[in-house]
Design an enzyme around this catalytic site. Structure first.
Site, short mmCIF file in Angstrom:
data_model
loop_
_atom_site.label_atom_id
_atom_site.label_comp_id
_atom_site.label_asym_id
_atom_site.label_seq_id
_atom_site.Cartn_x
_atom_site.Cartn_y
_atom_site.Cartn_z
N GLU A 112 17.63 -13.09 -2.84
CA GLU A 112 18.93 -13.64 -3.22
C GLU A 112 19.94 -12.50 -3.28
O GLU A 112 19.59 -11.39 -3.65
CB GLU A 112 18.85 -14.30 -4.61
CG GLU A 112 17.87 -15.44 -4.67
CD GLU A 112 17.64 -15.95 -6.09
OE1 GLU A 112 18.22 -15.37 -7.04
OE2 GLU A 112 16.90 -16.93 -6.24
N LYS A 114 22.53 -10.16 -5.02
CA LYS A 114 22.73 -9.85 -6.44
C LYS A 114 24.22 -10.00 -6.71
O LYS A 114 25.02 -9.16 -6.35
CB LYS A 114 22.24 -8.45 -6.79
CG LYS A 114 22.35 -8.21 -8.29
CD LYS A 114 21.54 -7.03 -8.74
CE LYS A 114 21.46 -6.91 -10.25
NZ LYS A 114 22.74 -7.00 -10.94
N ASP A 116 27.71 -9.97 -8.39
CA ASP A 116 28.29 -9.04 -9.36
C ASP A 116 29.24 -9.79 -10.29
O ASP A 116 30.45 -9.65 -10.22
CB ASP A 116 29.02 -7.92 -8.61
CG ASP A 116 29.19 -6.68 -9.47
OD1 ASP A 116 28.62 -6.66 -10.58
OD2 ASP A 116 29.89 -5.76 -9.04
N TYR A 223 20.70 -19.62 -10.21
CA TYR A 223 19.49 -19.07 -9.61
C TYR A 223 18.24 -19.22 -10.46
O TYR A 223 17.20 -18.69 -10.11
CB TYR A 223 19.69 -17.60 -9.23
CG TYR A 223 20.36 -16.73 -10.29
CD1 TYR A 223 19.70 -16.43 -11.48
CD2 TYR A 223 21.63 -16.21 -10.07
CE1 TYR A 223 20.32 -15.62 -12.43
CE2 TYR A 223 22.26 -15.42 -11.02
CZ TYR A 223 21.59 -15.12 -12.21
OH TYR A 223 22.19 -14.34 -13.14
N LYS A 319 19.46 -2.21 -4.98
CA LYS A 319 20.91 -2.00 -5.00
C LYS A 319 21.39 -1.33 -3.72
O LYS A 319 20.69 -0.50 -3.13
CB LYS A 319 21.30 -1.13 -6.21
CG LYS A 319 20.95 -1.73 -7.56
CD LYS A 319 21.82 -2.90 -7.92
CE LYS A 319 22.78 -2.77 -9.06
NZ LYS A 319 22.74 -1.82 -10.06
N CYS A 413 58.07 19.30 9.99
CA CYS A 413 56.82 18.97 10.68
C CYS A 413 55.91 20.19 10.63
O CYS A 413 56.33 21.30 10.98
CB CYS A 413 57.13 18.60 12.13
SG CYS A 413 55.65 18.46 13.15
N CYS A 416 55.72 21.67 14.46
CA CYS A 416 56.85 22.23 15.23
C CYS A 416 58.00 22.68 14.33
O CYS A 416 58.99 23.21 14.82
CB CYS A 416 57.35 21.22 16.25
SG CYS A 416 58.16 19.80 15.49
N CYS A 431 58.25 12.92 12.63
CA CYS A 431 58.81 14.09 13.31
C CYS A 431 59.50 13.54 14.55
O CYS A 431 58.88 12.84 15.35
CB CYS A 431 57.68 15.04 13.70
SG CYS A 431 58.20 16.27 14.91
N CYS A 436 57.32 18.10 20.20
CA CYS A 436 56.39 18.56 19.15
C CYS A 436 54.97 18.68 19.72
O CYS A 436 54.44 17.72 20.28
CB CYS A 436 56.42 17.58 17.99
SG CYS A 436 55.10 17.87 16.81
S1 IVH Z 1 17.53 -13.19 -11.93
C1 IVH Z 1 14.47 -11.86 -14.78
N1 IVH Z 1 19.03 -13.43 -9.80
O1 IVH Z 1 21.44 -9.41 -12.65
C2 IVH Z 1 15.47 -12.31 -13.80
N2 IVH Z 1 19.86 -12.14 -11.62
O2 IVH Z 1 19.67 -7.47 -14.38
C3 IVH Z 1 16.79 -12.51 -14.41
N3 IVH Z 1 22.10 -11.22 -11.25
O3 IVH Z 1 21.79 -10.50 -15.94
C4 IVH Z 1 17.92 -12.58 -13.51
N4 IVH Z 1 22.39 -12.06 -9.24
O4 IVH Z 1 23.64 -11.14 -14.28
C5 IVH Z 1 18.92 -12.89 -11.03
N5 IVH Z 1 20.26 -13.74 -7.84
C6 IVH Z 1 20.15 -13.22 -9.08
C7 IVH Z 1 21.17 -12.44 -9.66
C8 IVH Z 1 21.00 -11.91 -10.93
C9 IVH Z 1 22.93 -11.34 -10.21
C10 IVH Z 1 22.39 -10.43 -12.48
C11 IVH Z 1 22.36 -11.26 -13.73
C12 IVH Z 1 21.36 -10.61 -14.62
C13 IVH Z 1 21.18 -9.25 -14.03
C14 IVH Z 1 19.75 -8.81 -14.23
#
Ligand code: IVH
Length: 674
Positions: A112, A114, A116, A223, A319, A413, A416, A431, A436
Site C-alpha cells: 500500500e 504510505k 502522508d 486500510y 520509505k 553582465c 561582457c 544582458c 555577449c
Molecule cells: S498500517 C500496524 N497502512 O503510518 C499497522 N499505516 O507508522 C498500522 N500510514 O500511524 C498502520 N499509510 O498514519 C498503515 N497504508 C498504510 C499507511 C499507514 C500511512 C501511517 C499511519 C500510521 C503510521 C504507522
C-alpha cells in the site's frame, strides 16, 4: 404522497448512496445540481420536523457547536506504529526475518502507499458512525468525532449491516492540489500558510470549531479494520477475516474508500519492483506519500509473527529517500542564457538528496531570491523532487549569521560587463549586448543540441572554449573552422576533432523543423518549430511571413507570432540564416515529411517509464515524425501506451481501460528500428 418520515428515509438513502458513489467509488450517479436539490429538500423537511433529524443524516456533516477541548478516547485495540526501512537491503533483512520466523512457508505481501496524513480510528455501532479519534499515543487519542463528520469521504452510516460494533482505521489527508489552493487563499487573506499537506490536515482536523474543519478540503482513505463484534458487555468474538485483502474488500463493500493502487506480491523481487513503480508514480499521485507499506496478508501468519512493543513484525514502511535536505549556501552566482536572461543560482555545500549529490540549485530570478531572502552563508533546505531541477525551499533563519548580507543582482553582465536591464513587464533581468560571449556560447550550445542540429560532441565546455578562443562569432562560423583551428582548443585530441568534423558534416541536411528550432527564436520550442515547418516550405518562406501568416499556423498565437516576426526583423538574424544556407555552411533543410500511412498516423500515444535505447524526447519525435501525437495522460481516447522500465500509474490506468500496451522492443519494431 409519502409521509415526511418516509420521505426523509428515502432522501437519506439516496444521498448516502450518492456520496458513496461520488467519494468512495469515484463513479457519481447524481449530478451536483440534483444532489443539491435533494439535500435542500431534506434540510427543509428537517426544519419542519426537527424530531426527524437523525445523527447520521447527510445534513449533519456540519454545524456542531465548538468544544473547549477534545475528550480523550481509549482505543479498544492499540493503534500500532510501523517500523521503517530505507533501502532494498534493509527491506530484505525484514523479509528474511519474516520467512525465518514462518519456517520458510510462502508469504503473500500486500503493498500500500504510505499516505502522508494522520491516522484515525472510526467506530460504527449498528452501522452508524458514533465516534472518531486521532491516533494520539496509540493507546489514547482525542475525540474528533464532530470534525470527522464533516469529511465527505467518511460514511456516516454503513451500507450493509455489519457486526454491531465495527471499527475501521485509515488516513485523513489533504490532496496536493487542494493544499496549494488553500495556501494561496490563506496567503491572499494574510493568514499564515501551512508548511505541507500533512501539517495542514493535522491542523484542520484539530480545529475546536467543526464549522472551520468543514471548510477545509480533508479526505480519507482506509486500510484496516480494528475491533469487530458484539457491543459492550458481550465478549467480542474476534474478527472474522483470514487475510488483509479480505478486510480491504469488506471495507469497500460497506462504503469506505480504499486505495486503488494497493497491490499484492508473492516474491521479494515483485516487492522490489513495486517499490520502483511506487517511486515512479509518486509525483503523479494526487496526494503525498512518503514510501510504501508492506504487510503480510495472512492473519494466521501475523498472529505467529506477533509484535515487538508497539510495532508489528508482520509489516514495515519502506520509505523513499528524503527529497529535502539541509545544506549551506556557499555563494550565489548568475548565469547568462542564450536570450541574455540573467539567472541567479546557489552554490551549495554538496549534499545527498533523493540519491543524487547536489551542489547547485536554481534560484529562478531576483524576485524569488528576495521573496525567500536567501543570503550567502545561510543554512537552507533544498529540495529535489523527481527529475525536477533542485531548488531552495526555505532559509533556516534561526541559523543565520548576523553579518549575512541581502543578495543584490550584479549591475553588469558577468560575461561582457554590459549593464543589465529589465524589459517592461518581465521579471528577469537581461544582458542586451548582442555580442555577449556568454549568450553566444549558449546560443551555440542550443544550435548543436540534440533536438536541434544534433552535433554530437559540441557540449557546454567546447562551446565556451570556442567562444573564448575568438575562433567563432556566430554558429555559421562552425562550418568554416579547419581541423588545425579545432586542434588549438584545450582538451580536444585528434580523435575528438575528427568525430566533431564528421558530426558537423552530417548536420548539413537537417529537417526544416530542426533548423528552425536551432535558430533559438524565443518561445519557439520543438513543437512550434514543427508546426512552422509544416506550414512554410523553406527558410525563405518563413523569412517573408507576415504576422497574419504566422498566426494562421496551428498552435501559434499572437505572442509567438510577434516573437518570430521580431526575430526576422533583426538584420543580424537574417544574416545568420543567409550565412547558414550559403557556402561554406551550405545547409540544406529537408522538407518536413507528412506521413499518411503506417501504424502511428492519427494515433494518440502515451509514453511511460524509461526506455533504454532512446530518450523520451527522441521517442516523441519518432512518433510525431510518423504522424502520431504524444499525450501526457492515459484516457479512453489513447490508442497506444508504450511502457518502458519502472512504468507507474499510467501503466495501471492503461490496463484498467484496456488500452493497447507495447514494451520497448515492440515499440522499436513498430518504428521499424532495429
Ligand atoms: S498500517 C500496524 N497502512 O503510518 C499497522 N499505516 O507508522 C498500522 N500510514 O500511524 C498502520 N499509510 O498514519 C498503515 N497504508 C498504510 C499507511 C499507514 C500511512 C501511517 C499511519 C500510521 C503510521 C504507522
Amino acid at each position: 404522497m409519502s409521509s415526511p418520515a418516509q420521505r426523509v428515509r428515502e432522501l437519506h438513502e439516496t444521498l448516502h448512496q450518492a456520496s458513496y458513489r461520488y467519494y468512495a467509488l469515484d463513479a457519481p450517479t447524481l449530478s451536483d445540481a440534483e444532489y443539491d436539490r435533494l439535500f435542500r429538500e431534506l434540510q427543509e423537511l428537517e426544519r419542519a420536523h426537527p424530531e426527524l433529524v437523525a445523527p447520521d443524516s447527510p445534513t449533519q456533516r456540519i454545524g456542531a457547536a465548538p468544544s473547549e477541548r477534545f475528550e480523550k478516547v481509549q482505543h479498544r485495540r492499540p493503534m500500532m506504529s510501523l517500523d521503517n526501512c530505507f533501502s532494498a537491503e534493509e527491506f530484505d533483512e525484514f523479509a528474511e526475518r519474516v520467512h525465518k520466523l514462518l519456517g520458510d512457508e510462502p508469504v503473500t505481501w500486500v503493498i500500500e502507499p504510505k499516505m502522508d496524513g494522520l491516522a484515525v480510528a472510526l467506530t460504527y455501532e449498528q452501522g452508524q458512525f458514533v465516534r472518531g479519534a486521532t491516533r494520539g499515543d496509540g493507546t489514547t487519542g482525542e475525540d474528533v468525532t464532530a470534525n470527522l463528520r464533516t469529511i465527505k469521504s467518511i460514511p456516516l452510516r454503513l451500507h450493509e449491516l455489519p457486526p454491531a460494533l465495527f471499527e475501521v482505521r485509515g488516513e485523513v489527508y489533504i490532496a496536493k492540489s487542494e493544499f496549494a489552493r488553500m495556501n494561496a487563499e490563506r496567503e491572499a487573506a494574510g493568514e499564515p500558510t501551512f508548511a505541507n499537506p500533512r501539517n495542514s490536515a493535522a491542523g484542520s482536523l484539530r480545529q475546536l470549531d467543526p464549522r472551520e474543519t468543514a471548510r477545509r478540503p480533508l479526505a480519507a482513505l482506509f486500510y484496516d479494520v480494528g475491533e469487530v463484534g458484539a457491543l459492550e458487555g458481550n465478549p467480542a468474538p474476534g474478527h472474522p477475516f483470514k487475510t488483509h485483502l479480505e478486510k480491504l474488500a469488506k471495507l469497500r463493500e460497506v462504503g469506505f474508500k480504499t486505495n486503488p493502487i494497493n497491490a499484492s506480491c508473492t516474491t521479494i523481487e515483485q516487492v522490489h519492483e513495486q517499490f520502483r513503480k511506487m517511486q515512479a508514480a509518486r509525483h503523479g499521485l494526487p496526494y503525498e506519500i512518503d514510501g510504501m507499506v508492506v504487510k503480510v496478508d495472512s492473519e494466521e501468519q501475523r498472529a505467529r509473527l506477533g509484535a515487538v512493543s508497539r510495532t508489528p513484525r508482520w509489516a514495515i514502511a519502506w520509505k523513499f529517500p528524503a527529497e529535502e535536505e539541509a545544506t549551506t549556501v556557499e555563494g550565489i552566482g548568475v548565469s547568462v542564457g542564450r536570450t541574455g536572461a540573467i539567472t541567479p543560482f546557489a552554490q551549495l555545500t554538496p549534499v545527498l538528496v533523493g540519491g543524487t549529490t547536489i551542489s547547485l540549485a536554481t534560484l529562478h530570478n531576483e524576485e524569488e531570491v528576495h521573496r525567500k531572502d536567501i543570503r550567502v552563508g545561510d543554512r537552507v533546505f533544498i529540495r529535489r523532487a523527481g527529475d525536477v531541477i533542485p531548488e531552495v525551499v526555505r532559509v533556516i533563519l534561526e541559523a543565520r549569521k548576523p553579518d549575512a548580507q541581502p543578495f543584490a543582482m550584479p549591475p553588469d553582465c558577468p560575461a561582457c560587463h554590459h549593464p543589465v536591464a529589465r524589459v517592461e513587464g518581465e521579471v528577469v533581468l537581461r544582458c542586451r549586448n548582442p555580442a555577449c560571449p556568454a549568450q553566444l556560447a549558449a546560443r551555440l550550445q542550443h544550435f548543436a543540441s540534440r533536438l536541434a542540429l544534433d552535433i554530437e560532441g559540441l557540449g557546454e565546455q567546447t562551446c565556451a572554449a570556442l567562444v573564448d578562443s575568438k575562433l567563432l562569432q556566430s554558429p555559421a562560423d562552425l562550418y568554416a573552422l579547419t581541423r588545425e583551428q579545432w586542434l588549438t582548443l584545450p582538451r580536444l585530441g585528434e580523435k575528438s576533432v575528427d568525430n566533431l568534423l564528421e558530426a558537423i558534416a552530417r548536420s548539413r541536411t537537417p529537417r526544416l523543423s530542426r533548423f528552425i528550432y536551432a535558430l533559438g527564436i524565443r518561445m519557439v520550442g520543438e513543437a512550434t518549430a514543427r508546426a512552422l515547418a509544416l506550414r512554410f516550405p523553406g527558410p525563405d518562406a518563413l523569412l517573408s511571413a507576415t504576422v497574419d501568416d504566422l498566426q494562421s499556423v496551428r498552435d501559434v498565437g499572437p505572442e509567438v507570432a510577434a516573437q518570430v516576426r521580431s526575430f526576422i526583423d533583426q538584420p543580424e538574424n537574417r544574416v545568420l540564416v543567409e550565412r547558414l544556407l550559403a557556402p561554406p555552411a551550405s545547409i540544406v533543410p529537408q522538407p518536413e515529411q507528412i506521413v499518411s500511412s503506417g501504424p502511428f498516423v492519427g494515433k494518440s500515444v502515451v509514453l511511460t517509464g524509461s526506455l533504454s535505447t532512446m530518450s523520451r524526447d527522441e521517442a516523441k519525435a519518432a512518433i510525431e515524425l510518423r504522424g502520431g501525437r504524444v499525450s501526457g495522460s492515459v484516457s479512453r481516447k489513447t490508442d497506444l501506451v508504450v511502457a518502458g522500465a519502472d512504468a507507474g500509474s499510467k501503466l495501471t490506468k492503461a490496463q484498467d481501460l484496456g488500452v493497447r500496451l507495447v514494451d520497448e522492443a515492440a515499440f522499436r519494431a513498430m518504428l521499424e528500428l532495429p
